[in-house]
Design an enzyme around this catalytic site. Structure first.
Site, PDB file in Angstrom:
ATOM      1  N   ASP A 255       0.812  -1.214   0.000  1.00 31.78           N
ATOM      2  CA  ASP A 255       0.000   0.000   0.000  1.00 31.78           C
ATOM      3  C   ASP A 255       0.845   1.263   0.000  1.00 31.78           C
ATOM      4  O   ASP A 255       0.314   2.374   0.020  1.00 31.78           O
ATOM      5  CB  ASP A 255      -0.948   0.010   1.200  1.00 31.78           C
ATOM      6  CG  ASP A 255      -0.217  -0.068   2.543  1.00 31.78           C
ATOM      7  OD1 ASP A 255       1.007  -0.294   2.550  1.00 31.78           O
ATOM      8  OD2 ASP A 255      -0.881   0.093   3.587  1.00 31.78           O
ATOM      9  N   ASP A 281      -4.648  -6.442   3.453  1.00 35.64           N
ATOM     10  CA  ASP A 281      -4.750  -6.368   4.916  1.00 35.64           C
ATOM     11  C   ASP A 281      -5.684  -5.234   5.333  1.00 35.64           C
ATOM     12  O   ASP A 281      -5.512  -4.612   6.392  1.00 35.64           O
ATOM     13  CB  ASP A 281      -3.367  -6.185   5.559  1.00 35.64           C
ATOM     14  CG  ASP A 281      -3.353  -6.586   7.034  1.00 35.64           C
ATOM     15  OD1 ASP A 281      -4.259  -7.322   7.462  1.00 35.64           O
ATOM     16  OD2 ASP A 281      -2.448  -6.136   7.769  1.00 35.64           O
TER      17      ASP A 281
END
Length: 389
Positions: A255, A281
């Site tokens: 990310d 996640d």
């Protein structure tokens, strides 16, 4: 349905000009227009977009205000609908470190949800398929607990693990452990590995302990680099053991917050793309405004794209979905689109043991197709041969 005028992602990880025919929810054929035959006259003009398989997220907790561990059919449904809407058409959500009885109830709800979902007519469901569960706890370490509640941490126990597998009716695909916490970890692994993938998760294991776990049959690493010892030149730890164990696959949260781009690039070189699985996640704040949320019963603050525990500032999952993570890998980390797509489709499908039906645009597999334009903007999602976006 026929999807025309697209660059089709192939099993040899290339994009080729072509078309895709989908019949009765399954891919019927892929190739030039002259080769495509279907009884469904629906035409989708791809306008030169990339056509790739629906993405598969094997590790995330929630989105749109819901968490898998809410333990309700509604939560799973809302999560699955959001994931499908952004091009993730198959999901394996993760549990948190909660009391054993509560985890059993959550898994039983998930098993019932899957049974009900299978009753739906082909081409009518706008939700991602629930294809697995990734148990991130409770067999983890206090030292590397991250955003897990240490009050519920326990040592490896094969009887309890079997209770989880039974409650989920086979839906649990990964069980994470911290092998250093239990002298019998290798015995636990050897006992359970034929039923479920054993992963190293939230562990403070050194290199030798991690290698012993992998030699015993563990074959997966949960969010590599995060919630494990640092990889250094004298203490390679879990990361070094993953590198040396060629049968082990590794999740990575890409990310742009959890792992530095340079480390991502180095890891692709070290492990090879075929062993890397991109995950999000993501937690319940994903797809929601920034603010305060919860994860595993702990308060989490989401600001500037970062999800952190209110108590100590530790990262608490992500607020980014898998599609955005895949785009970040390509646009900000220098990994090719062809490689990134494999790590978000083929590799997770193989880890889950569902590559016969998911993970590639191959005749006979489910008709899940995502269209991205040249800037990787999402243009269309087809689920079981039905356009849902």
């Amino acid at each position: 349905m026929i999807i025309r005028n697209v660059k089709v992602y192939t099993e040899d990880k290339r994009f080729v000009d072509g078309e895709i025919a989908i019949q009765d929810g399954r891919i019927e054929s892929v190739g030039p227009s002259a080769d495509l035959v279907t009884g469904d006259d629906t035409i989708l003009d791809g306008e030169g977009c990339y056509a790739l398989p629906g993405l598969i997220d094997i590790h995330f907790h929630g989105c749109k205000g819901y968490d898998f561990c809410d333990g309700t059919q509604e939560a799973i449904r809302k999560i699955a609908e959001y994931e499908a809407s952004i091009g993730v058409t198959a999901i394996s959500p993760a549990t948190m470190t909660l009391p054993v009885n509560e985890l059993e109830e959550i898994l039983a709800v998930a098993a019932n949800y899957r049974k009900e979902a299978k009753k739906k007519a082909i081409g009518t469901d706008v939700a991602a398929d629930l294809v697995g569960v990734n148990m991130e706890g409770p067999f983890i370490s206090e030292e590397k607990k991250g955003a897990q509640d240490e009050r519920n941490i326990i040592t490896c126990d094969s009887d309890i693990c079997q209770r989880f597998l039974d409650a989920s009716e086979g839906l649990v695909k990964f069980v994470g452990i911290a092998p250093e916490r239990n002298e019998d970890a290798s015995e636990f692994i050897r006992k359970m590995k034929d039923q479920v993938h054993i992963s190293l998760a939230h562990t403070n294991a050194d290199y030798d302990t991690a290698m012993a776990a992998f030699d015993a049959g563990a074959d997966h690493a949960v969010h590599l680099y995060n919630a494990m010892p640092a990889f250094t030149h004298r203490k390679p730890g879990v990361v070094g053991a993953v590198s040396d164990s060629t049968h082990v696959n590794a999740e990575m949260i890409c990310d742009g917050i959890h792992i530095h781009p340079s480390v991502v690039r180095a890891t692709f070189k070290m492990l090879g793309a075929h062993r890397i699985v991109l995950i999000s996640d993501s937690m319940r704040a994903t797809g929601m405004p920034e603010g305060q949320y919860t994860l595993g019963g702990l308060d989490v603050n989401v600001a500037d794209g970062r999800a952190t525990l209110v108590s100590n500032g530790a990262l608490a999952g992500s607020a980014t979905n898998l599609m955005e993570c895949m785009k970040t890998v390509v646009q900000k980390m220098g990994i090719s689109l062809e490689t990134a797509v494999a790590c978000a489709t083929m590799n997770p499908a193989k880890c889950l043991g569902i590559y016969d039906a998911y993970g590639s645009l191959t005749p006979g597999k489910k008709g899940n197709v995502v269209l991205l334009d040249k800037e990787l903007n999402l243009k269309a999602v087809v689920k079981d041969g039905m356009r849902i976006r």
